[in-house]
Design a protein around this motif. Structure first.
Motif, PDB file in Angstrom:
ATOM      1  N   GLU A 113       0.831  -1.218   0.000  1.00 45.51           N
ATOM      2  CA  GLU A 113       0.000   0.000   0.000  1.00 45.51           C
ATOM      3  C   GLU A 113       0.866   1.269   0.000  1.00 45.51           C
ATOM      4  OE1 GLU A 113      -3.708   0.124   0.384  1.00 45.51           O
ATOM      5  OE2 GLU A 113      -3.143  -1.775  -0.573  1.00 45.51           O
ATOM      6  N   ILE A 114       2.101   1.124   0.429  1.00 44.18           N
ATOM      7  CA  ILE A 114       3.010   2.278   0.513  1.00 44.18           C
ATOM      8  C   ILE A 114       3.778   2.408  -0.791  1.00 44.18           C
ATOM      9  CG2 ILE A 114       5.015   3.224   1.738  1.00 44.18           C
ATOM     10  CD1 ILE A 114       3.910   2.023   4.281  1.00 44.18           C
ATOM     11  N   GLY A 115       3.541   3.514  -1.493  1.00 41.61           N
ATOM     12  CA  GLY A 115       4.135   3.700  -2.818  1.00 41.61           C
ATOM     13  C   GLY A 115       5.554   4.224  -2.780  1.00 41.61           C
ATOM     14  N   LEU A 116       5.880   4.954  -1.713  1.00 37.34           N
ATOM     15  CA  LEU A 116       7.223   5.543  -1.599  1.00 37.34           C
ATOM     16  C   LEU A 116       7.691   5.439  -0.159  1.00 37.34           C
ATOM     17  CD1 LEU A 116       9.587   7.405  -2.756  1.00 37.34           C
ATOM     18  CD2 LEU A 116       8.228   9.323  -1.915  1.00 37.34           C
ATOM     19  N   VAL A 117       8.916   4.958   0.017  1.00 37.40           N
ATOM     20  CA  VAL A 117       9.518   5.001   1.352  1.00 37.40           C
ATOM     21  C   VAL A 117      10.806   5.808   1.267  1.00 37.40           C
ATOM     22  CG1 VAL A 117       8.503   2.885   2.266  1.00 37.40           C
ATOM     23  CG2 VAL A 117      10.657   2.753   1.063  1.00 37.40           C
ATOM     24  N   VAL A 118      11.029   6.597   2.308  1.00 37.68           N
ATOM     25  CA  VAL A 118      12.256   7.403   2.392  1.00 37.68           C
ATOM     26  C   VAL A 118      13.023   6.950   3.625  1.00 37.68           C
ATOM     27  CG1 VAL A 118      13.212   9.726   2.654  1.00 37.68           C
ATOM     28  CG2 VAL A 118      11.173   9.374   1.240  1.00 37.68           C
ATOM     29  N   PHE A 119      14.262   6.538   3.415  1.00 36.17           N
ATOM     30  CA  PHE A 119      15.148   6.177   4.524  1.00 36.17           C
ATOM     31  C   PHE A 119      16.217   7.263   4.623  1.00 36.17           C
ATOM     32  CE2 PHE A 119      14.020   1.527   3.403  1.00 36.17           C
ATOM     33  CZ  PHE A 119      12.892   1.579   4.205  1.00 36.17           C
ATOM     34  N   ASP A 120      15.888   8.264   5.442  1.00 36.54           N
ATOM     35  CA  ASP A 120      16.735   9.456   5.518  1.00 36.54           C
ATOM     36  C   ASP A 120      17.959   9.181   6.382  1.00 36.54           C
ATOM     37  OD1 ASP A 120      17.359  12.167   5.061  1.00 36.54           O
ATOM     38  OD2 ASP A 120      16.496  12.712   7.001  1.00 36.54           O
ATOM     39  N   GLU A 121      19.128   9.453   5.832  1.00 42.05           N
ATOM     40  CA  GLU A 121      20.422   9.258   6.523  1.00 42.05           C
ATOM     41  C   GLU A 121      20.750   7.779   6.782  1.00 42.05           C
ATOM     42  OE1 GLU A 121      22.393  11.678   6.655  1.00 42.05           O
ATOM     43  OE2 GLU A 121      21.265  13.519   6.924  1.00 42.05           O
ATOM     44  N   LEU A 122      20.104   6.899   6.039  1.00 43.39           N
ATOM     45  CA  LEU A 122      20.453   5.480   6.181  1.00 43.39           C
ATOM     46  C   LEU A 122      21.931   5.231   5.859  1.00 43.39           C
ATOM     47  CD1 LEU A 122      19.802   2.444   6.560  1.00 43.39           C
ATOM     48  CD2 LEU A 122      18.970   2.412   4.199  1.00 43.39           C
ATOM     49  N   ASN A 123      22.448   5.980   4.877  1.00 43.60           N
ATOM     50  CA  ASN A 123      23.858   5.766   4.499  1.00 43.60           C
ATOM     51  C   ASN A 123      24.820   5.941   5.667  1.00 43.60           C
ATOM     52  OD1 ASN A 123      23.176   5.212   1.860  1.00 43.60           O
ATOM     53  ND2 ASN A 123      23.431   7.327   1.177  1.00 43.60           N
ATOM     54  N   ILE A 124      24.482   6.845   6.589  1.00 42.51           N
ATOM     55  CA  ILE A 124      25.344   7.080   7.759  1.00 42.51           C
ATOM     56  C   ILE A 124      25.346   5.843   8.649  1.00 42.51           C
ATOM     57  CG2 ILE A 124      25.757   8.585   9.774  1.00 42.51           C
ATOM     58  CD1 ILE A 124      25.992  10.203   7.317  1.00 42.51           C
ATOM     59  N   ALA A 125      24.164   5.267   8.832  1.00 44.00           N
ATOM     60  CA  ALA A 125      24.064   4.054   9.661  1.00 44.00           C
ATOM     61  C   ALA A 125      24.835   2.891   9.031  1.00 44.00           C
ATOM     62  CB  ALA A 125      22.597   3.685   9.861  1.00 44.00           C
ATOM     63  N   LEU A 126      24.861   2.864   7.701  1.00 48.71           N
ATOM     64  CA  LEU A 126      25.622   1.811   7.008  1.00 48.71           C
ATOM     65  C   LEU A 126      27.123   2.086   7.092  1.00 48.71           C
ATOM     66  CD1 LEU A 126      23.340   1.435   3.852  1.00 48.71           C
ATOM     67  CD2 LEU A 126      23.617  -0.258   5.680  1.00 48.71           C
ATOM     68  N   LYS A 127      27.471   3.373   6.940  1.00 49.50           N
ATOM     69  CA  LYS A 127      28.880   3.777   6.966  1.00 49.50           C
ATOM     70  C   LYS A 127      29.529   3.427   8.311  1.00 49.50           C
ATOM     71  CE  LYS A 127      31.442   8.090   6.583  1.00 49.50           C
ATOM     72  NZ  LYS A 127      31.201   9.541   6.667  1.00 49.50           N
ATOM     73  N   TYR A 128      28.815   3.655   9.402  1.00 49.87           N
ATOM     74  CA  TYR A 128      29.337   3.335  10.731  1.00 49.87           C
ATOM     75  C   TYR A 128      29.099   1.864  11.093  1.00 49.87           C
ATOM     76  CZ  TYR A 128      30.206   8.253  11.820  1.00 49.87           C
ATOM     77  OH  TYR A 128      30.684   9.536  11.822  1.00 49.87           O
ATOM     78  N   ARG A 129      28.587   1.093  10.163  1.00 47.69           N
ATOM     79  CA  ARG A 129      28.303  -0.341  10.348  1.00 47.69           C
ATOM     80  C   ARG A 129      27.340  -0.605  11.505  1.00 47.69           C
ATOM     81  NH1 ARG A 129      32.264  -3.420   7.399  1.00 47.69           N
ATOM     82  NH2 ARG A 129      33.698  -1.982   6.435  1.00 47.69           N
ATOM     83  N   TYR A 130      26.432   0.342  11.737  1.00 49.41           N
ATOM     84  CA  TYR A 130      25.368   0.089  12.708  1.00 49.41           C
ATOM     85  C   TYR A 130      24.424  -0.967  12.148  1.00 49.41           C
ATOM     86  CZ  TYR A 130      26.759   4.487  14.935  1.00 49.41           C
ATOM     87  OH  TYR A 130      27.452   5.493  15.548  1.00 49.41           O
TER      88      TYR A 130
END
Lengths: 212, 212
Positions: free
Chosen positions: A136-153
């Protein structure tokens, strides 16, 4: 200006306008052909990265673009969250249209506690997965996800598997500096926002309405 | 895994967490100092240019950021306009908060008529000037203005003079490829959106919610 000169200028303008018309006609033909061949309609993954401005705000611009077309939107803000942003204040007005989750407790250098950051990021990803499971959700935004990936969280492979398992027509926007190469590899559209000039460097502080 | 190994891993994790804490503490000190020295509050000019995605959507993200802080917003869309975009459909819901003007009749290669384009651009700039004269408006967005400047539909010097004469606290966002150097020179924050990857090239068409 005599009659002769006016005539020259008129002729020059006419020639300029005609050259413009021919150039634009050619451009239109090229673009029309490109549009005709690009006819796939499918959910895409968009990544906004780089050190420049506009990564998150572009994501939020896409939120209202989607809302304008009647789509439902899910937002998860990673890392940010200690201070309520303008976009959060605004989007919380529309609980039927936008599901907004702001996790984390400020930028990572505010907390200085890696274990708590990891715990918050994992909680945020649980919410993210609920959006990624909802057609049902057409768009999801994961804001600043790259930072969480960069720090390996968060583990990039887990994140990618969950992204690829989403509903076929769902679009995803992921923002933040330092997008990992594995994510860029599976994304459809990737933009690097590059700093040409930044007001902050000229001593202008972060202001409501422009920075947050 | 024996007791000794578990102990080693615990120690490694503790060391990692401690290094993270120290690094983030240092980062916080640097950023806090930068924030303290960047304390000017003043209206800024933001330019989003380059061939990548996110120039307009970032401008519209800033619209809702400003609206979240109770600011009034004025939008003029140059060049675009034949097709109603999601952002236009959405923002027209808030006539008290956002004054939205969409001028022009599609991209310039659709019309192929330079004189009509110039006339439309001049009309749009008249509306722009009304926003730039109104201190009640906290943020103005001139979407695709750079295109109108690039094709010389508008005179860059006139535009710059009008921008610089605006109310002190008013922010302006200007978008579009090919921002002229004169505009970059007077802007406070300039970002170049660079294409890393574009879904269109992979045969995926322009879709509601992502492209318009």
């Amino acid at each position: 200006m005599n009659q002769q000169n006016t005539g020259d200028i008129d002729e020059q303008t006419a020639a300029l306008n005609e050259r413009h018309r021919v150039r634009m006609e050619r451009k239109k033909a090229i673009i029309d052909a490109k549009i005709a061949s690009a006819d796939k309609q499918i959910g895409i993954i968009i990544v906004n990265t780089g050190n420049g401005k506009g990564k998150s705000s572009s994501g939020f611009g896409m939120v209202i673009r989607a809302m304008g077309h009647g789509m439902k939107v899910g937002v998860v803000q990673f890392i940010k969250g200690a201070m309520q942003t303008g976009e959060e204040l605004f989007l919380r007005r529309f609980p039927e249209e936008v599901s907004f989750h702001s996790m984390g407790e400020g930028y990572t250098w505010e907390t200085q506690n890696r274990e708590r950051d990891i715990e918050k990021a994992l909680q945020a990803w649980e919410q993210a997965k609920r959006f990624l499971a909802d057609p049902e959700i057409g768009l999801v935004v994961f804001d600043e996800l790259n930072i969480a990936l960069k720090y390996r969280y968060l583990d990039v492979e887990t994140v990618i598997n969950d992204l690829l398992a989403r509903p076929a027509m769902q679009h995803v926007v992921i923002t933040g500096r330092g997008a990992p190469p594995e994510l860029i590899a599976i994304a459809d559209t990737v933009t690097e926002m590059e700093v040409v000039k930044h007001a902050f460097k000229a001593g202008i502080g972060a202001q409501a309405g422009t920075e947050w």
